[in-house]
Motif scaffolding. Structure first.
Motif, PDB file in Angstrom:
ATOM      1  N   GLU A   9      57.153  -1.278  15.189  1.00 15.02           N
ATOM      2  CA  GLU A   9      55.845  -1.679  14.706  1.00 15.02           C
ATOM      3  C   GLU A   9      55.869  -1.585  13.184  1.00 15.02           C
ATOM      4  OE1 GLU A   9      53.075  -2.539  16.504  1.00 15.02           O
ATOM      5  OE2 GLU A   9      53.959  -2.238  18.494  1.00 15.02           O
ATOM      6  N   VAL A  10      55.034  -2.380  12.517  1.00 11.05           N
ATOM      7  CA  VAL A  10      54.933  -2.329  11.057  1.00 11.05           C
ATOM      8  C   VAL A  10      53.451  -2.292  10.681  1.00 11.05           C
ATOM      9  CG1 VAL A  10      55.447  -3.447   8.858  1.00 11.05           C
ATOM     10  CG2 VAL A  10      57.091  -3.593  10.755  1.00 11.05           C
ATOM     11  N   LEU A  11      53.069  -1.289   9.894  1.00  9.21           N
ATOM     12  CA  LEU A  11      51.698  -1.136   9.422  1.00  9.21           C
ATOM     13  C   LEU A  11      51.633  -1.415   7.932  1.00  9.21           C
ATOM     14  CD1 LEU A  11      50.868   2.232  11.217  1.00  9.21           C
ATOM     15  CD2 LEU A  11      50.187  -0.062  11.958  1.00  9.21           C
ATOM     16  N   ALA A  12      50.525  -1.953   7.481  1.00 15.65           N
ATOM     17  CA  ALA A  12      50.368  -2.229   6.054  1.00 15.65           C
ATOM     18  C   ALA A  12      50.319  -0.936   5.251  1.00 15.65           C
ATOM     19  CB  ALA A  12      49.103  -3.047   5.811  1.00 15.65           C
ATOM     20  N   ASP A  13      49.651   0.095   5.787  1.00 14.38           N
ATOM     21  CA  ASP A  13      49.539   1.395   5.132  1.00 14.38           C
ATOM     22  C   ASP A  13      49.029   2.390   6.161  1.00 14.38           C
ATOM     23  OD1 ASP A  13      46.751   0.955   5.351  1.00 14.38           O
ATOM     24  OD2 ASP A  13      46.707   0.007   3.382  1.00 14.38           O
ATOM     25  N   LEU A  14      48.580   3.560   5.699  1.00 16.08           N
ATOM     26  CA  LEU A  14      48.099   4.597   6.611  1.00 16.08           C
ATOM     27  C   LEU A  14      46.580   4.747   6.567  1.00 16.08           C
ATOM     28  CD1 LEU A  14      50.788   7.361   5.912  1.00 16.08           C
ATOM     29  CD2 LEU A  14      50.670   5.821   7.890  1.00 16.08           C
ATOM     30  N   THR A  15      45.885   3.783   6.001  1.00 19.91           N
ATOM     31  CA  THR A  15      44.452   3.944   5.794  1.00 19.91           C
ATOM     32  C   THR A  15      43.625   3.770   7.065  1.00 19.91           C
ATOM     33  OG1 THR A  15      44.256   1.623   5.138  1.00 19.91           O
ATOM     34  CG2 THR A  15      44.589   3.234   3.377  1.00 19.91           C
ATOM     35  N   ASP A  16      44.245   3.291   8.143  1.00 24.86           N
ATOM     36  CA  ASP A  16      43.540   3.119   9.409  1.00 24.86           C
ATOM     37  C   ASP A  16      44.224   3.971  10.482  1.00 24.86           C
ATOM     38  OD1 ASP A  16      42.267   2.364  11.710  1.00 24.86           O
ATOM     39  OD2 ASP A  16      42.482   0.206  11.397  1.00 24.86           O
ATOM     40  N   PRO A  17      43.796   5.231  10.664  1.00 21.79           N
ATOM     41  CA  PRO A  17      44.439   6.099  11.656  1.00 21.79           C
ATOM     42  C   PRO A  17      44.423   5.524  13.062  1.00 21.79           C
ATOM     43  CG  PRO A  17      43.036   7.386  10.191  1.00 21.79           C
ATOM     44  CD  PRO A  17      42.752   5.944   9.906  1.00 21.79           C
ATOM     45  N   ARG A  18      43.363   4.774  13.397  1.00 21.87           N
ATOM     46  CA  ARG A  18      43.305   4.187  14.738  1.00 21.87           C
ATOM     47  C   ARG A  18      44.422   3.168  14.926  1.00 21.87           C
ATOM     48  NH1 ARG A  18      37.574   2.222  16.876  1.00 21.87           N
ATOM     49  NH2 ARG A  18      37.277   4.469  16.553  1.00 21.87           N
ATOM     50  N   ALA A  19      44.702   2.388  13.896  1.00 22.47           N
ATOM     51  CA  ALA A  19      45.797   1.414  13.988  1.00 22.47           C
ATOM     52  C   ALA A  19      47.135   2.131  14.150  1.00 22.47           C
ATOM     53  CB  ALA A  19      45.814   0.530  12.746  1.00 22.47           C
ATOM     54  N   LEU A  20      47.287   3.270  13.463  1.00 22.46           N
ATOM     55  CA  LEU A  20      48.520   4.039  13.598  1.00 22.46           C
ATOM     56  C   LEU A  20      48.693   4.528  15.030  1.00 22.46           C
ATOM     57  CD1 LEU A  20      50.995   5.633  12.573  1.00 22.46           C
ATOM     58  CD2 LEU A  20      49.419   7.461  11.923  1.00 22.46           C
ATOM     59  N   MET A  21      47.628   5.114  15.593  1.00 21.77           N
ATOM     60  CA  MET A  21      47.745   5.641  16.952  1.00 21.77           C
ATOM     61  C   MET A  21      47.987   4.522  17.964  1.00 21.77           C
ATOM     62  SD  MET A  21      45.090   8.858  17.073  1.00 21.77           S
ATOM     63  CE  MET A  21      43.677   7.969  16.406  1.00 21.77           C
ATOM     64  N   THR A  22      47.373   3.381  17.735  1.00 21.69           N
ATOM     65  CA  THR A  22      47.626   2.234  18.614  1.00 21.69           C
ATOM     66  C   THR A  22      49.082   1.807  18.542  1.00 21.69           C
ATOM     67  OG1 THR A  22      45.354   1.435  18.366  1.00 21.69           O
ATOM     68  CG2 THR A  22      47.004  -0.167  19.085  1.00 21.69           C
ATOM     69  N   ALA A  23      49.640   1.792  17.327  1.00 20.11           N
ATOM     70  CA  ALA A  23      51.046   1.427  17.159  1.00 20.11           C
ATOM     71  C   ALA A  23      51.953   2.424  17.861  1.00 20.11           C
ATOM     72  CB  ALA A  23      51.376   1.352  15.668  1.00 20.11           C
TER      73      ALA A  23
END
Length: 231
Positions: free
Chosen positions: A210-224
């Protein structure tokens, strides 16, 4: 959950470069003229490359490496007060660590190219250490590649009679292509963050799940994390 430290959770590059130069000159008596990229490397690996790239008569062996690492921790400790002005926590790092800490059956630590003392000082300076179990972390204090550090962390995380984490249950968060490759070799699912200059294409090519733009969205991180570890 394993976290790379530099340029994933925080940026202490300016202070770290000064500490490298100070420690190298203390041990070799020669100035550190030519630096090398720290991406994916441990401090032990960097010392040997410093010796190869810079004109020094000091033999790069176990003894000189130990002296360099000790000098490096001391040089960084003398500059730790400079971190608030010359360094920073990466956007969203604290919130993401806090969010992951709330996930059930999850242990967080770091796999860092820096020594234990230096990595701990960096994390404490920005209040990030509270979310991490640094007693089981992997650090550049030993002369092993990061892939070996990842394997070692998985063993230590289990403890005596504890849960043995499989490769699919072990995640590394990083923005570095060499770290992504180390995760693939060391037995962890790599999730990339675009915190540096590396492109998404290169990170995916190296093996990022997975690739995230940054860490500013914790929910997106946990989903990834859930997507990447769903067998």
């Amino acid at each position: 959950m394993l976290w790379n430290v530099d340029l994933t959770l925080l940026d202490a590059g300016r202070v770290m470069r000064a500490a490298y130069a100070d420690a190298f000159e203390r041990v070799t008596g020669d100035p550190l003229v030519y630096l090398t990229s720290a991406e994916g490397r441990t401090d032990s690996e960097m010392f040997f490359e410093f010796c190869a790239r810079n004109d020094t008569e000091v033999e790069p062996d176990t003894d000189s490496l130990e002296r360099f690492l000790a000098a490096l921790e001391d040089a960084f400790a003398q500059r730790v007060d400079e971190l608030p002005a010359k360094g920073r926590a990466m956007p969203g790092a604290a919130a993401s660590l806090a969010a992951v800490a709330g996930m059930p059956d999850t242990v967080q630590t770091v796999v860092s190219g820096g020594t234990r003392g230096t990595a701990t000082a960096k994390l404490r300076a920005f209040g990030l250490d509270a979310y991490l179990d640094l007693s089981i972390g992997g650090f550049g204090s030993v002369n092993y590649p990061k892939s070996s550090l990842i394997q070692s962390i998985r063993l230590h995380a289990a403890g005596d009679g504890g849960h043995t984490y499989t490769e699919r249950e072990t995640v590394l968060i990083t923005g570095s292509v060499p770290d992504i490759r180390a995760a693939v070799i060391g037995g962890a699912v790599p999730i990339a963050v675009l915190t540096g200059s590396t492109t998404e294409g290169r990170l995916r090519e190296a093996g990022a799940a997975e690739v995230l733009a940054d860490l500013t969205d914790p929910r997106a991180l946990m989903t990834a994390v859930h997507r990447a570890t769903a067998a």
